[in-house]
Motif scaffolding. Structure first.
Motif, PDB file in Angstrom:
ATOM      1  N   GLU A   4       0.831  -1.211   0.000  1.00 58.75           N
ATOM      2  CA  GLU A   4       0.000   0.000   0.000  1.00 58.75           C
ATOM      3  C   GLU A   4       0.861   1.254   0.000  1.00 58.75           C
ATOM      4  OE1 GLU A   4      -0.285  -2.552   2.063  1.00 58.75           O
ATOM      5  OE2 GLU A   4      -2.169  -3.460   1.364  1.00 58.75           O
ATOM      6  N   GLU A   5       1.927   1.234   0.773  1.00 55.78           N
ATOM      7  CA  GLU A   5       2.821   2.392   0.827  1.00 55.78           C
ATOM      8  C   GLU A   5       3.526   2.614  -0.514  1.00 55.78           C
ATOM      9  OE1 GLU A   5       4.092   2.260   5.581  1.00 55.78           O
ATOM     10  OE2 GLU A   5       5.207   1.090   4.088  1.00 55.78           O
ATOM     11  N   ALA A   6       3.918   1.540  -1.178  1.00 55.56           N
ATOM     12  CA  ALA A   6       4.576   1.662  -2.477  1.00 55.56           C
ATOM     13  C   ALA A   6       3.633   2.276  -3.502  1.00 55.56           C
ATOM     14  CB  ALA A   6       5.065   0.293  -2.951  1.00 55.56           C
ATOM     15  N   VAL A   7       2.405   1.809  -3.529  1.00 53.74           N
ATOM     16  CA  VAL A   7       1.416   2.349  -4.469  1.00 53.74           C
ATOM     17  C   VAL A   7       1.169   3.826  -4.181  1.00 53.74           C
ATOM     18  CG1 VAL A   7      -1.023   2.275  -5.150  1.00 53.74           C
ATOM     19  CG2 VAL A   7       0.290   0.150  -4.951  1.00 53.74           C
ATOM     20  N   ARG A   8       1.001   4.164  -2.922  1.00 54.55           N
ATOM     21  CA  ARG A   8       0.748   5.564  -2.553  1.00 54.55           C
ATOM     22  C   ARG A   8       1.923   6.456  -2.932  1.00 54.55           C
ATOM     23  NH1 ARG A   8      -1.132   4.531   1.963  1.00 54.55           N
ATOM     24  NH2 ARG A   8       0.748   4.728   3.256  1.00 54.55           N
ATOM     25  N   GLU A   9       3.148   5.963  -2.755  1.00 53.65           N
ATOM     26  CA  GLU A   9       4.335   6.737  -3.101  1.00 53.65           C
ATOM     27  C   GLU A   9       4.369   7.038  -4.600  1.00 53.65           C
ATOM     28  OE1 GLU A   9       7.777   8.687  -1.744  1.00 53.65           O
ATOM     29  OE2 GLU A   9       6.503   7.409  -0.511  1.00 53.65           O
ATOM     30  N   VAL A  10       4.028   6.042  -5.410  1.00 59.22           N
ATOM     31  CA  VAL A  10       4.029   6.243  -6.865  1.00 59.22           C
ATOM     32  C   VAL A  10       2.896   7.169  -7.288  1.00 59.22           C
ATOM     33  CG1 VAL A  10       3.812   5.106  -9.112  1.00 59.22           C
ATOM     34  CG2 VAL A  10       5.154   4.035  -7.296  1.00 59.22           C
ATOM     35  N   GLU A  11       1.732   6.995  -6.719  1.00 61.17           N
ATOM     36  CA  GLU A  11       0.606   7.864  -7.059  1.00 61.17           C
ATOM     37  C   GLU A  11       0.909   9.316  -6.707  1.00 61.17           C
ATOM     38  OE1 GLU A  11      -3.125   4.693  -6.672  1.00 61.17           O
ATOM     39  OE2 GLU A  11      -2.597   5.976  -4.968  1.00 61.17           O
ATOM     40  N   ASP A  12       1.552   9.543  -5.573  1.00 64.20           N
ATOM     41  CA  ASP A  12       1.935  10.901  -5.191  1.00 64.20           C
ATOM     42  C   ASP A  12       2.956  11.473  -6.178  1.00 64.20           C
ATOM     43  OD1 ASP A  12       0.277  10.781  -3.017  1.00 64.20           O
ATOM     44  OD2 ASP A  12       1.870  10.405  -1.550  1.00 64.20           O
ATOM     45  N   LEU A  44      -4.564   5.203 -16.110  1.00 65.23           N
ATOM     46  CA  LEU A  44      -3.281   4.860 -15.497  1.00 65.23           C
ATOM     47  C   LEU A  44      -3.530   4.081 -14.210  1.00 65.23           C
ATOM     48  CD1 LEU A  44      -0.199   7.170 -15.118  1.00 65.23           C
ATOM     49  CD2 LEU A  44      -0.997   5.815 -13.186  1.00 65.23           C
ATOM     50  N   ARG A  45      -2.826   2.970 -14.060  1.00 68.05           N
ATOM     51  CA  ARG A  45      -2.956   2.151 -12.863  1.00 68.05           C
ATOM     52  C   ARG A  45      -1.574   1.929 -12.250  1.00 68.05           C
ATOM     53  NH1 ARG A  45      -7.560   2.875 -13.822  1.00 68.05           N
ATOM     54  NH2 ARG A  45      -9.319   1.434 -14.011  1.00 68.05           N
ATOM     55  N   VAL A  46      -1.514   1.892 -10.935  1.00 71.73           N
ATOM     56  CA  VAL A  46      -0.289   1.570 -10.206  1.00 71.73           C
ATOM     57  C   VAL A  46      -0.500   0.233  -9.506  1.00 71.73           C
ATOM     58  CG1 VAL A  46       1.344   2.290  -8.435  1.00 71.73           C
ATOM     59  CG2 VAL A  46       0.204   4.018  -9.847  1.00 71.73           C
ATOM     60  N   LEU A  47       0.424  -0.694  -9.728  1.00 70.50           N
ATOM     61  CA  LEU A  47       0.297  -2.018  -9.142  1.00 70.50           C
ATOM     62  C   LEU A  47       1.517  -2.346  -8.295  1.00 70.50           C
ATOM     63  CD1 LEU A  47      -0.544  -2.307 -12.478  1.00 70.50           C
ATOM     64  CD2 LEU A  47      -1.629  -4.295 -11.459  1.00 70.50           C
ATOM     65  N   PRO A  48       1.316  -2.912  -7.101  1.00 68.55           N
ATOM     66  CA  PRO A  48       2.457  -3.336  -6.301  1.00 68.55           C
ATOM     67  C   PRO A  48       2.949  -4.698  -6.773  1.00 68.55           C
ATOM     68  CG  PRO A  48       0.439  -3.849  -5.141  1.00 68.55           C
ATOM     69  CD  PRO A  48       0.025  -3.145  -6.418  1.00 68.55           C
ATOM     70  N   ARG A 137      16.990  15.267 -15.115  1.00 71.32           N
ATOM     71  CA  ARG A 137      16.939  13.821 -14.905  1.00 71.32           C
ATOM     72  C   ARG A 137      15.475  13.380 -14.759  1.00 71.32           C
ATOM     73  NH1 ARG A 137      21.139  14.859 -16.467  1.00 71.32           N
ATOM     74  NH2 ARG A 137      23.221  14.281 -15.683  1.00 71.32           N
ATOM     75  N   PRO A 138      14.790  13.178 -15.878  1.00 71.76           N
ATOM     76  CA  PRO A 138      13.346  12.897 -15.830  1.00 71.76           C
ATOM     77  C   PRO A 138      12.975  11.532 -15.263  1.00 71.76           C
ATOM     78  CG  PRO A 138      14.178  12.624 -18.053  1.00 71.76           C
ATOM     79  CD  PRO A 138      15.304  13.208 -17.251  1.00 71.76           C
ATOM     80  N   LEU A 139      13.935  10.605 -15.208  1.00 70.06           N
ATOM     81  CA  LEU A 139      13.620   9.245 -14.781  1.00 70.06           C
ATOM     82  C   LEU A 139      13.869   9.008 -13.286  1.00 70.06           C
ATOM     83  CD1 LEU A 139      15.154   7.306 -17.811  1.00 70.06           C
ATOM     84  CD2 LEU A 139      12.836   8.230 -17.543  1.00 70.06           C
ATOM     85  N   SER A 140      14.223  10.061 -12.576  1.00 66.88           N
ATOM     86  CA  SER A 140      14.440   9.930 -11.138  1.00 66.88           C
ATOM     87  C   SER A 140      13.094   9.908 -10.415  1.00 66.88           C
ATOM     88  CB  SER A 140      15.292  11.096 -10.626  1.00 66.88           C
ATOM     89  OG  SER A 140      15.561  10.943  -9.252  1.00 66.88           O
ATOM     90  N   SER A 141      12.894   8.912  -9.565  1.00 68.32           N
ATOM     91  CA  SER A 141      11.624   8.737  -8.855  1.00 68.32           C
ATOM     92  C   SER A 141      11.907   8.415  -7.392  1.00 68.32           C
ATOM     93  CB  SER A 141      10.816   7.604  -9.502  1.00 68.32           C
ATOM     94  OG  SER A 141      11.562   6.398  -9.481  1.00 68.32           O
ATOM     95  N   PRO A 142      10.901   8.526  -6.533  1.00 66.41           N
ATOM     96  CA  PRO A 142      11.144   8.294  -5.106  1.00 66.41           C
ATOM     97  C   PRO A 142      11.442   6.840  -4.760  1.00 66.41           C
ATOM     98  CG  PRO A 142       8.821   8.687  -5.519  1.00 66.41           C
ATOM     99  CD  PRO A 142       9.541   9.023  -6.781  1.00 66.41           C
TER     100      PRO A 142
END
Length: 210
Positions: A4-12, A44-48, A137-142
């Motif tokens: 759940e935390e991973a999905v929320r991090e990506v959605e944010d 768009l969907r985010v999946l863990p 650096r457009p590909l940098s993510s949390p």
């Protein structure tokens, strides 16, 4: 980090980064214009993904997501280009998650491009440079992420990027031509022909090994 935390991090990250302008982008507009409509229209969907299941399971998930997009696409017509899936691995230390995303991306990219899909890899501190500003650096993510979506005409520039080998450039341009056979407008047809000619000249100067 939990699923759940991973999905929320990506959605944010999508909401506060991909869909907004950035001062270092090097052009007007938001970081990823396609993401704005994809998010607004719920394409768009985010999946863990539990990384403890291993690389093969991650590859299998990516393939299932591709098949699901292919099933949905006909009902959307031209809007199929806004379909996207972001997969967020979790359950291992971040360096291991990053390494997994990198391995899986390398493994599936040729297959996915040949079938008309882009595959993107993202992680904290990713060194991939921007098209319009080499300091961006457009590909940098949390957190590490693997993403897939349909190829669109402007993706042409990515297939001849300096980090691709000559053999990869030749293969990806052939895949691009096959994907858009008879469907490119005059501008993108001319761009493709120009890049094919440039790669031909590069091949003459540096023959492909093997």
């Amino acid at each position: 980090m939990t699923a759940e935390e991973a999905v929320r991090e990506v959605e944010d990250w999508v909401a506060r980064y991909l869909t907004r302008p950035h001062p270092d982008l090097g052009r007007e507009g938001v970081v990823c214009p396609y993401t704005v409509k994809a998010k607004r229209d719920d394409h768009l969907r985010v999946l863990p993904f539990d990384a403890r299941e291993g690389d093969d399971a991650f590859v299998a998930l990516a393939r299932r997501m591709r098949e699901s997009l292919l099933e949905i696409a006909p009902s959307l017509g031209a809007d199929r280009i806004y379909l996207a899936r972001l997969m967020a691995p979790h359950g291992l230390p971040e360096p291991e998650l990053q390494a997994m995303v990198e391995r899986v991306h390398t493994r599936i990219k040729p297959e996915f491009v040949a079938s008309g899909f882009m595959v993107g890899d993202f992680w904290p501190g990713h060194e991939g440079v921007g098209v319009h500003n080499p300091d961006f650096r457009p590909l940098s993510s949390p957190i590490p992420i693997l993403g897939i979506r349909h190829i669109v005409p402007p993706d042409l520039i990515f297939f001849v990027a300096p980090e691709n080998s000559l053999a990869e450039k030749i293969r990806y341009l052939a895949d691009y031509r096959s994907t858009f056979a008879g469907r490119l407008n005059a501008y993108w047809s001319a761009q493709l022909e120009e890049m094919e000619a440039a790669i031909h000249r590069e091949a003459e100067a540096e023959p492909v090994a093997g």
